[in-house]
Design a protein around this motif. Structure first.
Motif, mmCIF file in Angstrom:
data_model
loop_
_atom_site.group_PDB
_atom_site.id
_atom_site.type_symbol
_atom_site.label_atom_id
_atom_site.label_comp_id
_atom_site.label_asym_id
_atom_site.label_seq_id
_atom_site.Cartn_x
_atom_site.Cartn_y
_atom_site.Cartn_z
ATOM 1 N N THR A 99 -5.663 -43.038 38.704
ATOM 2 C CA THR A 99 -4.830 -42.999 37.787
ATOM 3 C C THR A 99 -3.521 -43.168 37.789
ATOM 4 O OG1 THR A 99 -6.397 -41.775 36.258
ATOM 5 C CG2 THR A 99 -3.957 -41.957 35.647
ATOM 6 N N ARG A 101 -0.070 -42.028 37.396
ATOM 7 C CA ARG A 101 0.522 -41.071 36.514
ATOM 8 C C ARG A 101 1.773 -40.627 37.084
ATOM 9 N NH1 ARG A 101 -2.630 -38.021 32.936
ATOM 10 N NH2 ARG A 101 -4.484 -38.199 34.225
ATOM 11 N N TYR A 116 7.795 -42.367 27.915
ATOM 12 C CA TYR A 116 6.209 -42.330 27.788
ATOM 13 C C TYR A 116 5.902 -44.032 27.392
ATOM 14 C CZ TYR A 116 5.763 -37.519 28.658
ATOM 15 O OH TYR A 116 6.065 -36.114 29.390
ATOM 16 N N LEU A 120 4.066 -46.631 29.622
ATOM 17 C CA LEU A 120 2.779 -47.004 29.156
ATOM 18 C C LEU A 120 3.019 -48.796 29.125
ATOM 19 C CD1 LEU A 120 1.726 -44.368 26.380
ATOM 20 C CD2 LEU A 120 0.607 -45.102 28.636
ATOM 21 N N THR A 125 -1.194 -45.564 33.530
ATOM 22 C CA THR A 125 -2.656 -45.219 32.962
ATOM 23 C C THR A 125 -2.791 -43.843 32.699
ATOM 24 O OG1 THR A 125 -3.467 -45.277 35.127
ATOM 25 C CG2 THR A 125 -3.577 -47.311 33.975
ATOM 26 N N GLY A 126 -1.623 -42.943 32.643
ATOM 27 C CA GLY A 126 -1.756 -41.452 32.222
ATOM 28 C C GLY A 126 -0.325 -41.103 32.131
ATOM 29 N N ILE A 170 1.853 -41.931 20.012
ATOM 30 C CA ILE A 170 0.983 -41.869 21.132
ATOM 31 C C ILE A 170 -0.483 -41.337 20.739
ATOM 32 C CG2 ILE A 170 0.623 -41.545 23.678
ATOM 33 C CD1 ILE A 170 3.743 -41.240 23.739
ATOM 34 N N GLN A 174 -6.554 -41.569 23.107
ATOM 35 C CA GLN A 174 -6.469 -42.579 23.728
ATOM 36 C C GLN A 174 -5.856 -42.512 25.094
ATOM 37 O OE1 GLN A 174 -5.636 -46.095 21.462
ATOM 38 N NE2 GLN A 174 -6.502 -45.329 19.657
ATOM 39 N N VAL A 175 -5.119 -41.367 25.445
ATOM 40 C CA VAL A 175 -4.388 -41.183 26.738
ATOM 41 C C VAL A 175 -4.843 -39.980 27.411
ATOM 42 C CG1 VAL A 175 -2.287 -42.305 25.827
ATOM 43 C CG2 VAL A 175 -2.723 -40.066 25.642
ATOM 44 N N SER A 176 -4.511 -39.928 28.865
ATOM 45 C CA SER A 176 -5.016 -38.688 29.433
ATOM 46 C C SER A 176 -3.612 -38.118 29.837
ATOM 47 C CB SER A 176 -5.693 -38.949 30.742
ATOM 48 O OG SER A 176 -5.896 -38.013 31.516
ATOM 49 N N THR A 177 -3.610 -36.604 29.535
ATOM 50 C CA THR A 177 -2.014 -36.169 29.770
ATOM 51 C C THR A 177 -2.122 -35.053 30.611
ATOM 52 O OG1 THR A 177 -1.480 -36.651 27.445
ATOM 53 C CG2 THR A 177 -0.293 -35.117 28.564
#
Length: 574
Positions: A99, A101, A116, A120, A125-126, A170, A174-177
């Motif tokens: 990822t 990030r 952000y 994106l 991807t994160g 956002i 659907q996103v990894s934070t």
């Protein structure tokens, strides 16, 4: 390691075995002779007058099968199989890339929300949240102690209202934070869960990580709130509650990064971080939790420093040590409990204000070491981060560094491509041995908590940092543009990001408006319930989440627990 074929008869088998042993002995004698002859020539040669060391020790000029002989086939293994030396996934990066990030946060929640969306759009991807110093310490933006610091080193988040703005537009399912915060970590985590609820997202769909690693704060970074024991209680509360309610969330990112940034060697980073991890596991088990209910959601965060091969070996050793201890020491049975998953970040401490363009090169090599070591997630530092928060242009270069590495170099095509290297295998085994020796020393001083209370861990890091600085000052360690290859011309001018002074004033105005529109009676009711629960053995996560939903502020929630827990005061060690 090739296994001998089963002999067809006892006599034939004995003869075959004797022949094999004699052949191997002859090969070893020849190898030792070759190494001895090389050594004579090497010692007659003229060497450069610098220290040939990694982060701590001198390295040999060459490595051979004689050095890596200790590494057995079982210790090496295959990707996706115990002890995971070569990686936790059988497909490596052929199945899924790491990822990308990029750590980001500055000014107001609105400012960072725009960054952000830019990242994106550029292919990140994160998401990874950098908070400002008041937030890291649990203070609201309008608290007197926050004056002059709001939004300066990260984004200012003081309530659910700010968290809603931060992720406006956002979709959180659907996103990894990832959120880098520790002392008040569970409060920010609850803000995030409540913001997802406002979007209509079930907490069971949330993916990400909260750093939440308080032990390394007492050891190295110093962003704490409560004394050690109540801080550990909150972390175990988070483990217990999240296993049921946010099952895809990594409830802690056990962080070697800040330990290394404070001056630790690679072996110290490895040992102290893993010792912290073992302490969290022990506290979870002491609560009565089955290790396999929470261990699969423990993650790690490593610093990727300048010594290319040492960093690769460190990551390989970390996986092997964690798997072995979780299996043999803590009785974990779920393979996910044995698999060390981790994020990496290139070393901020290696960036230089002098000749900042050189930082792009440093970061690229460090990023490659992270990939060769098998990281699951990566942040690449921007060239200007030693001077200020990064600009959009420098962030884009840092992200493009990862993308070039992923798509143009061929590095992701082969899993653990340096596996079997005499040097890397020897170094992996040496780092593992050094870590085990440090575990024994930590046990002798009474464990991690006692080591923090007495300053033993802090002193070890301080001694290492002082030695490394001495090496730089004595030119035993070359830093390009700092103590060698220094230019006399004018410094390179690059654009820097400046945080508007109006940010603090506008943030204060937003908070004042929020305080007038929220339900004041509900706020007091929720804070009172939290204070009361803090005086019991109840899990505090539901109470903190209720406070977040009611728009209680960060400091209000912090203070409610502080009236029961007290505040941490660092003893004087030096």
């Amino acid at each position: 390691m090739t296994k001998l074929k089963s002999p067809s008869s006892k006599g034939a088998g004995d003869n075959e075995l004797i022949a094999t042993i004699e052949e191997q002995s002859a090969e070893l004698r020849l190898l030792r002779k070759e190494v001895a002859e090389w050594r004579k020539k090497y010692e007659k040669g003229e060497l450069r007058d610098i220290a040939f060391t990694n982060s701590e020790k001198e390295v040999q000029p060459i490595y051979s099968p004689l050095d890596s002989a200790e590494t057995s086939a079982e210790a090496l293994g295959m990707p996706g199989f115990y002890p995971y030396t070569r990686g936790v996934h059988p497909t490596g990066y052929r199945g899924r890339l790491w990822t990308m990030r990029q750590f980001a946060g500055f000014g107001s929640a609105r400012d960072t929300n725009e960054r952000y969306k830019f990242l994106l759009a550029q292919g990140q991807t994160g998401l990874s949240v950098a908070f400002d110093f008041p937030t890291l310490m649990g203070y609201d933006s309008d608290h007197p102690r926050s004056e002059g610091e709001v939004g300066k080193c990260g984004v200012a988040i003081s309530s659910l209202a700010d968290m809603e703005t931060l992720f406006d537009g956002i979709p959180l399912d659907q996103v990894s934070t990832s959120m880098t915060i520790n002392g008040p970590a569970v409060i920010l985590y609850c803000f995030y869960i409540a913001a997802a609820e406002k979007q209509g997202v079930d907490s069971r769909k949330l993916r990400g990580t909260i750093q939440n690693d308080i032990l390394k704060e007492y050891m190295a970074q110093h962003a704490w709130v409560y004394p050690i024991e109540p801080a550990l209680r909150l972390i175990v509360d988070c483990f217990e509650w999240s296993a049921e309610h946010v099952p895809q969330w990594n409830t802690i990112s056990i962080s070697g990064y800040h330990i290394r940034e404070a001056g630790a060697t690679a072996a110290q980073e490895l040992a102290f971080t893993l010792a912290d991890g073992f302490t969290y596991v022990e506290r979870g088990i002491a609560r009565g939790l089955d290790v396999d209910t929470f261990a699969p959601r423990l993650s790690f965060f490593w610093d990727i420093h300048n010594d290319f091969f040492e960093e690769i070996a460190k990551l390989r050793a970390a996986r092997r040590i964690w798997a072995r201890h979780m299996k043999d020491r803590y009785g974990a049975k779920d393979p996910r409990s044995l698999m060390m998953r981790f994020h990496s970040q290139t070393a901020g401490v290696t960036l230089t204000a002098q000749q900042p363009m050189n930082n792009i090169v440093r970061v690229a090599y460090q990023a490659m070491a992270a990939a060769l070591g098998g990281t699951q997630s990566l942040h690449t530092n921007s060239m200007d981060e030693t001077l200020a928060l990064p600009t959009e242009e420098s962030v884009q270069v840092a992200l493009r560094t990862q993308q070039i590495l992923a798509y143009e170099t061929g590095v992701p095509n082969v899993i653990d491509p340096l596996g079997g290297s005499y040097y890397v295998e020897t170094l992996t085994t040496e780092l593992e041995r050094e870590a085990e020796e440090l575990f024994e020393q930590i046990a002798e001083v009474g464990g991690v908590v006692r080591g923090l209370e007495t300053g033993w861990l802090q002193r070890k890091i301080n001694e290492s940092a002082a030695r490394q600085q001495w090496e730089i000052e004595q030119h035993r360690r070359v830093i390009v543009g700092v103590n060698e290859f220094v230019t006399d011309g004018p410094a390179l001018e690059i654009e820097l990001l400046k945080i508007a002074e109006a940010t603090e004033r506008e943030q204060g105005q937003r908070m004042a408006k929020m305080r007038t529109t929220r339900d004041g009676a509900l706020v007091e009711k929720r804070l009172s319930a939290l204070r009361e629960a803090a005086g019991t053995s109840k899990n505090l996560m539901p109470y903190i989440l209720d406070c977040a939903r009611a728009y209680c502020t960060l400091y209000e929630i912090r203070a409610a627990m502080e009236t029961v827990f007290g505040a941490y005061r660092e003893p004087v060690f030096f």
